[in-house]
Design an enzyme around this catalytic site. Sequence first.
Site, PDB file in Angstrom:
ATOM      1  CE  LYS A 226       5.778  -8.340  29.647  1.00 22.03           C
ATOM      2  NZ  LYS A 226       6.242  -8.151  30.990  1.00 22.03           N
ATOM      3  NE  ARG A 260       6.092 -14.515  33.534  1.00 22.61           N
ATOM      4  CZ  ARG A 260       5.487 -14.380  32.303  1.00 22.61           C
ATOM      5  NH1 ARG A 260       5.778 -13.349  31.627  1.00 22.61           N
ATOM      6  NH2 ARG A 260       4.459 -14.999  32.279  1.00 22.61           N
TER       7      ARG A 260
HETATM    8  N1  HH2 Z   1       4.702 -10.175  32.366  1.00 18.58           N
HETATM    9  C1  HH2 Z   1       3.584 -10.911  31.934  1.00 18.58           C
HETATM   10  C2  HH2 Z   1       3.006 -11.912  32.768  1.00 18.58           C
HETATM   11  N2  HH2 Z   1       3.447 -12.294  34.020  1.00 18.58           N
HETATM   12  N3  HH2 Z   1       5.146 -11.770  35.763  1.00 18.58           N
HETATM   13  C3  HH2 Z   1       6.378 -11.202  35.963  1.00 18.58           C
HETATM   14  N4  HH2 Z   1       6.799 -11.528  37.277  1.00 18.58           N
HETATM   15  N5  HH2 Z   1       6.777 -10.176  35.319  1.00 18.58           N
HETATM   16  C4  HH2 Z   1       6.215  -9.847  34.076  1.00 18.58           C
HETATM   17  O1  HH2 Z   1       6.894  -8.979  33.465  1.00 18.58           O
HETATM   18  C5  HH2 Z   1       5.192 -10.590  33.693  1.00 18.58           C
HETATM   19  C6  HH2 Z   1       4.640 -11.591  34.495  1.00 18.58           C
HETATM   20  C7  HH2 Z   1       3.172 -10.678  30.548  1.00 18.58           C
HETATM   21  O2  HH2 Z   1       3.793 -11.615  29.777  1.00 18.58           O
HETATM   22  P1  HH2 Z   1       2.818 -13.017  29.085  1.00 18.58           P
HETATM   23  O3  HH2 Z   1       2.852 -13.760  30.148  1.00 18.58           O
HETATM   24  O4  HH2 Z   1       3.815 -13.417  28.042  1.00 18.58           O
HETATM   25  O5  HH2 Z   1       1.579 -12.505  28.351  1.00 18.58           O
HETATM   26  P2  HH2 Z   1       0.104 -12.691  28.825  1.00 18.58           P
HETATM   27  O6  HH2 Z   1      -0.035 -11.845  30.173  1.00 18.58           O
HETATM   28  O7  HH2 Z   1      -0.847 -11.920  27.734  1.00 18.58           O
HETATM   29  O8  HH2 Z   1      -0.178 -14.213  29.214  1.00 18.58           O
END
Ligand code: HH2
Length: 282
Positions: A226, A260
């Site tokens: 992030k 995660r």
């Molecule tokens: N962060 C993202 C998505 N889902 N769920 C939880 N529980 N906690 C988090 O910190 C979280 C989440 C964002 O990350 P990512 O899936 O890599 O990116 P994107 O939302 O652009 O797909």
Amino acid sequence: MTISQIWKTTRFDLDLAERPLVMGIVNVTPDSFSDGGQHDDAIRAIDFCERLLDEGVDILDIGGESTRPGAPRLAVDEEWRRLEPVLRAAVNFGVPVSVDTCKTEVMRRALDLGVDIINDVQALRDEGASALLAAHGTAGICLMHMRGQPAGMQQLTDYGDVVAEVAVFLRERLDHLLSLGVAADRVTLDPGYGFAKTVEQNLELQRRQRELLALGRPLLIGWSRKSTLGAVTGKAVDERVAASVGAAVAAVSLGARVVRVHDVAATVDALKVWQAFGGLQA
Ligand code: HH2
């Protein structure tokens, strides 16, 4: 305070007391902030799930809609078109499968396919979502803190005490579920690093993360790649593996029990060393 460290999910009772668990991220999206387009067709996404299994993942978290700052909302059918073949395959892989979605209808379809966990960055605020999970009876749930929608959330960072406000929000969402009859041991809580928070607010939340343990449920956290880690290290998004692994280790040292992550192999190794050194110290 003693927290029950069992996380009950549809097919698996996860023991979070023994060691922290690694939730591997599978984004079936063209536009996720760090891995968008890398596994946005079903075959590549399923291959990636198999790779994460080889790397020692404990939980697969499969998402079809990006929640990066500014991301547009998808229609249910488009999100489901991305998710369905991957979820169908993943529920046969012998590990718990989580779906990362905010939409009640997507949750309903995923639960019908047998997924084990609903991971909702909106903490089940879509209409009917809490009632769906109450009626389902066994699925695990992750409630995450954020404000607004991804499109405008980085303008919603006006907090008094960010830790206190996140705690109040998570307490209210948890109590709402409990009032509908959901068993507390189905729920984990997530402060939502990077969601409607400035760099300094994210860091403040992490430093004081232990205060959130007073909510009485295990913490699941997502620091992986992030932008706050970019702000701390000066590294671009594709150069944040070490920062992400460091963040995961620091977060479990401050009480988180599920991390995660995108970089499963590196995180699994780091947590094995952390565990061998004695794990969580008083
Ligand atoms: N962060 C993202 C998505 N889902 N769920 C939880 N529980 N906690 C988090 O910190 C979280 C989440 C964002 O990350 P990512 O899936 O890599 O990116 P994107 O939302 O652009 O797909």
